[in-house]
Each structure stands twice: as structure tokens, then as C-alpha cells.
Design a protein around this motif. Structure first.
Motif, mmCIF file in Angstrom:
data_model
loop_
_atom_site.group_PDB
_atom_site.id
_atom_site.type_symbol
_atom_site.label_atom_id
_atom_site.label_comp_id
_atom_site.label_asym_id
_atom_site.label_seq_id
_atom_site.Cartn_x
_atom_site.Cartn_y
_atom_site.Cartn_z
ATOM 1 N N LEU A 198 -76.052 22.561 -9.467
ATOM 2 C CA LEU A 198 -77.087 22.606 -8.740
ATOM 3 C C LEU A 198 -78.338 23.304 -8.965
ATOM 4 C CD1 LEU A 198 -74.703 22.081 -5.367
ATOM 5 C CD2 LEU A 198 -76.225 20.361 -6.545
ATOM 6 N N ALA A 199 -78.204 24.609 -9.151
ATOM 7 C CA ALA A 199 -79.298 25.399 -9.412
ATOM 8 C C ALA A 199 -80.159 25.074 -10.787
ATOM 9 C CB ALA A 199 -78.727 26.924 -9.729
ATOM 10 N N ARG A 200 -79.222 24.580 -11.714
ATOM 11 C CA ARG A 200 -79.935 24.031 -13.029
ATOM 12 C C ARG A 200 -80.670 22.801 -12.779
ATOM 13 N NH1 ARG A 200 -82.411 25.110 -17.210
ATOM 14 N NH2 ARG A 200 -82.042 23.695 -18.974
ATOM 15 N N ARG A 201 -79.911 21.958 -12.042
ATOM 16 C CA ARG A 201 -80.719 20.682 -11.629
ATOM 17 C C ARG A 201 -82.087 20.999 -10.777
ATOM 18 N NH1 ARG A 201 -77.644 15.745 -11.501
ATOM 19 N NH2 ARG A 201 -78.948 15.250 -9.320
ATOM 20 N N ASP A 202 -82.043 22.025 -10.143
ATOM 21 C CA ASP A 202 -83.295 22.326 -9.376
ATOM 22 C C ASP A 202 -84.374 22.804 -10.348
ATOM 23 O OD1 ASP A 202 -82.235 21.867 -6.949
ATOM 24 O OD2 ASP A 202 -81.771 23.824 -6.366
ATOM 25 N N VAL A 203 -84.130 23.641 -11.473
ATOM 26 C CA VAL A 203 -85.009 24.065 -12.462
ATOM 27 C C VAL A 203 -85.395 22.615 -13.126
ATOM 28 C CG1 VAL A 203 -85.157 25.088 -14.526
ATOM 29 C CG2 VAL A 203 -84.252 26.186 -12.574
ATOM 30 N N LEU A 204 -84.558 21.939 -13.564
ATOM 31 C CA LEU A 204 -85.099 20.828 -14.302
ATOM 32 C C LEU A 204 -85.748 19.739 -13.577
ATOM 33 C CD1 LEU A 204 -81.565 20.187 -16.433
ATOM 34 C CD2 LEU A 204 -83.732 20.815 -17.079
ATOM 35 N N THR A 205 -85.562 19.343 -12.459
ATOM 36 C CA THR A 205 -86.235 18.394 -11.533
ATOM 37 C C THR A 205 -87.624 18.804 -11.490
ATOM 38 O OG1 THR A 205 -85.433 19.365 -9.365
ATOM 39 C CG2 THR A 205 -84.258 17.301 -10.506
ATOM 40 N N ALA A 206 -87.822 20.415 -11.035
ATOM 41 C CA ALA A 206 -89.290 20.761 -11.037
ATOM 42 C C ALA A 206 -89.972 20.671 -12.429
ATOM 43 C CB ALA A 206 -89.025 22.363 -10.883
ATOM 44 N N ARG A 207 -89.422 21.225 -13.443
ATOM 45 C CA ARG A 207 -89.991 20.953 -14.888
ATOM 46 C C ARG A 207 -90.362 19.427 -15.224
ATOM 47 N NH1 ARG A 207 -86.058 24.758 -18.806
ATOM 48 N NH2 ARG A 207 -86.733 26.830 -18.017
ATOM 49 N N LEU A 208 -89.690 18.667 -14.779
ATOM 50 C CA LEU A 208 -89.672 17.165 -15.164
ATOM 51 C C LEU A 208 -90.796 16.554 -14.078
ATOM 52 C CD1 LEU A 208 -86.126 16.377 -16.453
ATOM 53 C CD2 LEU A 208 -88.128 16.720 -17.904
ATOM 54 N N GLY A 209 -90.857 17.130 -13.042
ATOM 55 C CA GLY A 209 -91.951 16.814 -12.098
ATOM 56 C C GLY A 209 -91.323 15.240 -11.610
ATOM 57 N N VAL A 210 -89.877 15.354 -11.118
ATOM 58 C CA VAL A 210 -88.989 14.395 -10.775
ATOM 59 C C VAL A 210 -89.797 13.960 -9.250
ATOM 60 C CG1 VAL A 210 -86.753 13.457 -10.078
ATOM 61 C CG2 VAL A 210 -87.185 14.675 -12.053
ATOM 62 N N TYR A 211 -89.819 14.935 -8.324
ATOM 63 C CA TYR A 211 -90.349 14.568 -6.944
ATOM 64 C C TYR A 211 -91.780 15.095 -6.793
ATOM 65 C CZ TYR A 211 -85.205 14.329 -6.710
ATOM 66 O OH TYR A 211 -83.951 14.059 -6.872
ATOM 67 N N ALA A 212 -92.054 14.247 -5.955
ATOM 68 C CA ALA A 212 -93.764 14.727 -5.336
ATOM 69 C C ALA A 212 -94.011 15.888 -4.556
ATOM 70 C CB ALA A 212 -94.286 13.162 -4.530
ATOM 71 N N ASP A 213 -95.083 16.509 -4.835
ATOM 72 C CA ASP A 213 -95.501 17.577 -4.037
ATOM 73 C C ASP A 213 -94.520 18.761 -4.141
ATOM 74 O OD1 ASP A 213 -97.661 16.289 -3.219
ATOM 75 O OD2 ASP A 213 -96.517 15.297 -1.655
ATOM 76 N N GLY A 214 -93.622 18.850 -5.178
ATOM 77 C CA GLY A 214 -92.626 19.967 -5.270
ATOM 78 C C GLY A 214 -91.529 19.602 -4.479
ATOM 79 N N ASP A 215 -91.382 18.738 -3.655
ATOM 80 C CA ASP A 215 -89.940 18.513 -2.954
ATOM 81 C C ASP A 215 -88.874 18.138 -3.580
ATOM 82 O OD1 ASP A 215 -91.555 18.876 -0.565
ATOM 83 O OD2 ASP A 215 -91.949 16.843 -0.199
ATOM 84 N N ARG A 216 -87.668 18.697 -3.322
ATOM 85 C CA ARG A 216 -86.681 18.341 -4.019
ATOM 86 C C ARG A 216 -85.612 17.529 -3.087
ATOM 87 N NH1 ARG A 216 -85.219 24.215 -6.336
ATOM 88 N NH2 ARG A 216 -85.858 24.824 -4.337
#
Length: 216
Positions: A198-216
Motif C-alpha cells: 500500500l505504501a509503495r502504491r501511494d508513492v507510485l500514484t503520486a509519481r504518475l499523477g494518477v489522482y487530481a490535486d494530490g488526492d489518493r
């Protein structure tokens, strides 16, 4: 599923019995809310008593590979569970009939594999067939169904039975969605490496810009 709800076997029959009579929006809202509340409470009380949710979660966690299937409307629940399980554990595959076909999965069932099969009225034939063949090949089946006597319940190693009684023309999704949420939660709590994943996914979604406005 109550006798009356079982008797009204199609959306058209349920619409005629429940929604054709004149009723204010407020009165209808009250009926729907009361029924959904009762369904959810009854289902969760029963599942806590029979232990099937814990058994299902243990099967999912212990599996080497995890497959999820559901036809027609049940595909939505299958997709939701596969998405949530994938966040905390590896080797989760949604049988979508396009990218992942049932025939390909069934050709390579191995000991230690588990299939979570969603089979709710009107019981898609494809899901029943996949569950039967998966069990025959030596895999474990977890059935999520609205009838303890349904075809998938009969073939399942663990059957999680939910109430879908409704005040609407459509069977209720409320308890089914709650079961998906609880199953994913119980599995994540016991899965090795879930926190790291889960922690690794948080890092990856931030790097890939998956979600708007930094929300996860």
C-alpha cells in the motif's frame, strides 16, 4: 431472500408490485431506506454468526492465485472486489471475458488457486459454469450469493449468503457492497506485505499523477 421477493423474479414484476401504486417521493424514500437498513443489519448479523466471511477471507489470503468472476450486474461487484484486493496483495485477477477469458483461466487451475464467484439473481449461466469447472479442476471456490441453495453455493467451499430484498424494482446492492468491503478489509489485515504494498502504491500514484490535486 424472502418468499415474496423470490416470487417476484423479474424487474418488471417487481416494478409492477412496488412502484406502480401512487406514492410520494418522501414515502418511497422512507420505504427504501427502511428496507436497506434492515437488509444490511440482518446480513451482517448472520455472517458474524456463521463465520463465513472470516472463512472466505482466510481462503483468499492463503491462495497462491486469486481469481474473481461475476456475470451481468454481478460483474460490478467482482470488479470492485478485485480492485480492492489488488491494493493489498498480488496475484489477483478479474475474469473479464476480454483480456482475461474464463477458458484460459480454467485451462490452468492449480492446487492453491481460489475463485471468488459472485452469483446473484438472475444467476448468470457463465458464472455458474466457471465455478463448477474451477472446482472440478481442484481449485477452491468462494461463492457470494443471495441464496444458500443457488448453484454457486452448492459448489462453493465457502458460501457467503447476502440479503438482496428491496423496496425497488432492482434487487438491493447494499449488503453485497458491504460484504465486498469487509472481505477486502479482512484479507488486507492478514496478507503478508500488505502495508508495504500500500505504501509503495501511494508513492507510485503520486509519481504518475494518477489522482487530481494530490488526492489518493
Amino acid at each position: 431472500m424472502t418468499v415474496e421477493n423470490r416470487r417476484l423474479s423479474t424487474p418488471d414484476e417487481r416494478y409492477g408490485a412496488r412502484l406502480q401504486r401512487r406514492s410520494t417521493a418522501t414515502a418511497l424514500l422512507q420505504q427504501v431506506v427502511a428496507q436497506e437498513t434492515a437488509n444490511l443489519s440482518a446480513t451482517l448479523e448472520r455472517l458474524q454468526a456463521d463465520g463465513s466471511l472470516e472463512q472466505a477471507a482466510r481462503r483468499i489470503v492463503a491462495a497462491k492465485r486469486r481469481f474473481v468472476a461475476g456475470g451481468s450486474k454481478s460483474w460490478s461487484y467482482a470488479s470492485l472486489l478485485a480492485t480492492d484486493l489488488s491494493a493489498s496483495m498480488a496475484n489477483v485477477t478479474l475474469i473479464d471475458g476480454t483480456v482475461v477469458r474464463a477458458v484460459d483461466v480454467l485451462s490452468d487451475v492449480r492446487p492453491g488457486d481460489v475463485l471468488v464467484a459472485f452469483s446473484l439473481r438472475r444467476y448468470a449461466r457463465s458464472t455458474i459454469a466457471v465455478a463448477e469447472e474451477f472446482a472440478a479442476a481442484g481449485g477452491a471456490v468462494v461463492g457470494v450469493t443471495d441464496d444458500a441453495d443457488s448453484a454457486v453455493a452448492r459448489v462453493a467451499d465457502v458460501a457467503v449468503v447476502v440479503s438482496t430484498d428491496s423496496a425497488s424494482y432492482a434487487d438491493s446492492p447494499t449488503a453485497v457492497a458491504a460484504v465486498v468491503h469487509i472481505l477486502a478489509t479482512l484479507a488486507a489485515a492478514s496478507a503478508k506485505g500488505a502495508r508495504r504494498r500500500l505504501a509503495r502504491r501511494d508513492v507510485l500514484t503520486a509519481r504518475l499523477g494518477v489522482y487530481a490535486d494530490g488526492d489518493r
